[in-house]
Design a protein around this motif. Structure first.
Motif, PDB file in Angstrom:
ATOM      1  N   VAL A   1       0.849  -1.196   0.000  1.00 35.81           N
ATOM      2  CA  VAL A   1       0.000   0.000   0.000  1.00 35.81           C
ATOM      3  C   VAL A   1       0.882   1.243   0.000  1.00 35.81           C
ATOM      4  O   VAL A   1       0.641   2.198  -0.739  1.00 35.81           O
ATOM      5  CB  VAL A   1      -0.962   0.002   1.212  1.00 35.81           C
ATOM      6  CG1 VAL A   1      -1.672   1.340   1.339  1.00 35.81           C
ATOM      7  CG2 VAL A   1      -1.982  -1.118   1.065  1.00 35.81           C
ATOM      8  N   PHE A   2       1.966   1.229   0.809  1.00 32.28           N
ATOM      9  CA  PHE A   2       2.890   2.363   0.805  1.00 32.28           C
ATOM     10  C   PHE A   2       3.557   2.509  -0.557  1.00 32.28           C
ATOM     11  O   PHE A   2       3.771   3.615  -1.032  1.00 32.28           O
ATOM     12  CB  PHE A   2       3.952   2.201   1.900  1.00 32.28           C
ATOM     13  CG  PHE A   2       3.436   2.483   3.286  1.00 32.28           C
ATOM     14  CD1 PHE A   2       2.867   3.709   3.604  1.00 32.28           C
ATOM     15  CD2 PHE A   2       3.517   1.516   4.271  1.00 32.28           C
ATOM     16  CE1 PHE A   2       2.387   3.974   4.874  1.00 32.28           C
ATOM     17  CE2 PHE A   2       3.042   1.767   5.549  1.00 32.28           C
ATOM     18  CZ  PHE A   2       2.475   2.997   5.860  1.00 32.28           C
TER      19      PHE A   2
ATOM     20  N   ALA B   1       3.397   5.770  -2.939  1.00 34.32           N
ATOM     21  CA  ALA B   1       4.612   6.410  -3.466  1.00 34.32           C
ATOM     22  C   ALA B   1       4.493   6.567  -4.983  1.00 34.32           C
ATOM     23  O   ALA B   1       4.807   7.636  -5.524  1.00 34.32           O
ATOM     24  CB  ALA B   1       5.847   5.591  -3.099  1.00 34.32           C
ATOM     25  N   LEU B   2       4.048   5.519  -5.671  1.00 35.23           N
ATOM     26  CA  LEU B   2       3.888   5.598  -7.127  1.00 35.23           C
ATOM     27  C   LEU B   2       2.854   6.648  -7.518  1.00 35.23           C
ATOM     28  O   LEU B   2       3.067   7.417  -8.456  1.00 35.23           O
ATOM     29  CB  LEU B   2       3.494   4.236  -7.695  1.00 35.23           C
ATOM     30  CG  LEU B   2       4.589   3.177  -7.681  1.00 35.23           C
ATOM     31  CD1 LEU B   2       4.028   1.817  -8.070  1.00 35.23           C
ATOM     32  CD2 LEU B   2       5.719   3.569  -8.609  1.00 35.23           C
ATOM     33  N   GLU B   3       1.734   6.670  -6.798  1.00 38.87           N
ATOM     34  CA  GLU B   3       0.711   7.680  -7.090  1.00 38.87           C
ATOM     35  C   GLU B   3       1.268   9.086  -6.900  1.00 38.87           C
ATOM     36  O   GLU B   3       1.015   9.980  -7.698  1.00 38.87           O
ATOM     37  CB  GLU B   3      -0.505   7.486  -6.186  1.00 38.87           C
ATOM     38  CG  GLU B   3      -1.337   6.281  -6.526  1.00 38.87           C
ATOM     39  CD  GLU B   3      -2.446   6.023  -5.512  1.00 38.87           C
ATOM     40  OE1 GLU B   3      -2.345   6.487  -4.351  1.00 38.87           O
ATOM     41  OE2 GLU B   3      -3.419   5.349  -5.889  1.00 38.87           O
TER      42      GLU B   3
ATOM     43  N   TRP C   1       2.792  14.772 -13.389  1.00 32.64           N
ATOM     44  CA  TRP C   1       1.730  15.381 -14.194  1.00 32.64           C
ATOM     45  C   TRP C   1       1.537  16.856 -13.844  1.00 32.64           C
ATOM     46  O   TRP C   1       1.338  17.691 -14.718  1.00 32.64           O
ATOM     47  CB  TRP C   1       0.415  14.624 -14.037  1.00 32.64           C
ATOM     48  CG  TRP C   1       0.417  13.266 -14.661  1.00 32.64           C
ATOM     49  CD1 TRP C   1       1.122  12.856 -15.761  1.00 32.64           C
ATOM     50  CD2 TRP C   1      -0.311  12.127 -14.215  1.00 32.64           C
ATOM     51  NE1 TRP C   1       0.873  11.533 -16.021  1.00 32.64           N
ATOM     52  CE2 TRP C   1      -0.007  11.049 -15.087  1.00 32.64           C
ATOM     53  CE3 TRP C   1      -1.181  11.886 -13.169  1.00 32.64           C
ATOM     54  CZ2 TRP C   1      -0.554   9.781 -14.938  1.00 32.64           C
ATOM     55  CZ3 TRP C   1      -1.729  10.622 -13.021  1.00 32.64           C
ATOM     56  CH2 TRP C   1      -1.402   9.590 -13.907  1.00 32.64           C
ATOM     57  N   LYS C   2       1.583  17.173 -12.560  1.00 25.07           N
ATOM     58  CA  LYS C   2       1.397  18.565 -12.134  1.00 25.07           C
ATOM     59  C   LYS C   2       2.554  19.430 -12.635  1.00 25.07           C
ATOM     60  O   LYS C   2       2.339  20.527 -13.169  1.00 25.07           O
ATOM     61  CB  LYS C   2       1.281  18.638 -10.616  1.00 25.07           C
ATOM     62  CG  LYS C   2       0.985  20.007 -10.089  1.00 25.07           C
ATOM     63  CD  LYS C   2      -0.413  20.447 -10.433  1.00 25.07           C
ATOM     64  CE  LYS C   2      -0.736  21.753  -9.726  1.00 25.07           C
ATOM     65  NZ  LYS C   2      -2.054  22.238 -10.036  1.00 25.07           N
ATOM     66  N   MET C   3       3.785  18.932 -12.499  1.00 25.10           N
ATOM     67  CA  MET C   3       4.946  19.682 -12.996  1.00 25.10           C
ATOM     68  C   MET C   3       4.868  19.828 -14.512  1.00 25.10           C
ATOM     69  O   MET C   3       5.157  20.897 -15.055  1.00 25.10           O
ATOM     70  CB  MET C   3       6.257  18.994 -12.595  1.00 25.10           C
ATOM     71  CG  MET C   3       6.633  19.140 -11.137  1.00 25.10           C
ATOM     72  SD  MET C   3       7.020  20.831 -10.615  1.00 25.10           S
ATOM     73  CE  MET C   3       8.466  21.207 -11.599  1.00 25.10           C
ATOM     74  N   GLU C   4       4.468  18.765 -15.173  1.00 23.35           N
ATOM     75  CA  GLU C   4       4.346  18.798 -16.639  1.00 23.35           C
ATOM     76  C   GLU C   4       3.341  19.864 -17.070  1.00 23.35           C
ATOM     77  O   GLU C   4       3.584  20.622 -18.001  1.00 23.35           O
ATOM     78  CB  GLU C   4       3.909  17.413 -17.134  1.00 23.35           C
ATOM     79  CG  GLU C   4       3.860  17.249 -18.610  1.00 23.35           C
ATOM     80  CD  GLU C   4       5.224  17.028 -19.247  1.00 23.35           C
ATOM     81  OE1 GLU C   4       5.267  16.969 -20.480  1.00 23.35           O
ATOM     82  OE2 GLU C   4       6.224  16.932 -18.545  1.00 23.35           O
ATOM     83  N   ASP C   5       2.214  19.925 -16.370  1.00 26.60           N
ATOM     84  CA  ASP C   5       1.200  20.934 -16.684  1.00 26.60           C
ATOM     85  C   ASP C   5       1.720  22.351 -16.444  1.00 26.60           C
ATOM     86  O   ASP C   5       1.432  23.259 -17.219  1.00 26.60           O
ATOM     87  CB  ASP C   5      -0.051  20.741 -15.822  1.00 26.60           C
ATOM     88  CG  ASP C   5      -0.938  19.614 -16.291  1.00 26.60           C
ATOM     89  OD1 ASP C   5      -0.726  19.109 -17.414  1.00 26.60           O
ATOM     90  OD2 ASP C   5      -1.843  19.218 -15.532  1.00 26.60           O
ATOM     91  N   CYS C   6       2.459  22.522 -15.366  1.00 20.25           N
ATOM     92  CA  CYS C   6       2.859  23.865 -14.957  1.00 20.25           C
ATOM     93  C   CYS C   6       4.125  24.382 -15.635  1.00 20.25           C
ATOM     94  O   CYS C   6       4.314  25.596 -15.726  1.00 20.25           O
ATOM     95  CB  CYS C   6       3.049  23.906 -13.442  1.00 20.25           C
ATOM     96  SG  CYS C   6       1.505  23.658 -12.537  1.00 20.25           S
ATOM     97  N   THR C   7       4.984  23.493 -16.105  1.00 21.01           N
ATOM     98  CA  THR C   7       6.244  23.975 -16.687  1.00 21.01           C
ATOM     99  C   THR C   7       6.015  24.777 -17.963  1.00 21.01           C
ATOM    100  O   THR C   7       6.787  25.678 -18.263  1.00 21.01           O
ATOM    101  CB  THR C   7       7.236  22.829 -16.963  1.00 21.01           C
ATOM    102  OG1 THR C   7       6.605  21.821 -17.737  1.00 21.01           O
ATOM    103  CG2 THR C   7       7.769  22.243 -15.684  1.00 21.01           C
TER     104      THR C   7
END
Length: 155
Positions: free
Chosen positions: A11-12, A16-18, A25-31
């Motif tokens: 579960v951990f 971690a993967l999530e 994805w967030k960095m990709e969107d914001c860069t």
């Protein structure tokens, strides 16, 4: 033995993967929203960041998970914008090295600084946590480089 309320190791691992996927994805969107003086595509920005030192075009293609022809086209564009130049590799005169111009180095510094601020904001990690994360990420990067880069989409 874990109780029903005790998370298991798997579960951990999933959490971690999530976290890694969501961070990516967030960095990709914001860069793409990082304000820089010269408009660049996402791939051109990535290539500029990878040019921390002179690099052979074939090596860049592998690192960017792109076809050599794509790297050539991006190099053409970045060269036309005055951000990089090509020179023959002194160790292999058949190969080309890409190097940043002074303007390219300045642009790379601006992008790196803004991306760092963005990463700190998105991750919400403290300075100590960022140090730990950086060490872990470097270990992961080294392992992947040793065992082989992913094939990825060839664009």
């Amino acid at each position: 033995m874990p109780t029903p309320d005790t998370p298991t190791k798997s579960v951990f691992d999933i959490h971690a993967l999530e976290g890694i996927y969501l961070l990516y994805w967030k960095m990709e969107d914001c860069t793409e929203a990082i304000d820089i003086p010269i408009p660049l595509s996402k791939k051109e920005r990535h290539m500029l960041v990878c040019l921390d030192q002179p690099r052979r075009m074939g090596d860049l293609a592998r690192e960017l998970l792109a076809l050599p022809s794509t790297v050539t086209a991006m190099a053409d564009t970045l060269e036309a914008k005055g951000l990089l130049f090509r020179e023959r590799d002194p160790n292999d005169r058949r190969a080309w090295l890409l190097s940043l111009t002074e303007q390219g180095h300045d642009m790379r510094k601006v992008m790196a600084s803004k991306a760092s601020d963005l990463f700190r904001d998105i991750s919400g990690l403290s300075d100590d946590e960022l140090d730990q994360f950086a060490k872990i990420a470097l270990k992961i990067r080294s392992r992947i480089m040793e065992t082989g880069m992913p094939k990825g989409p060839q664009t």
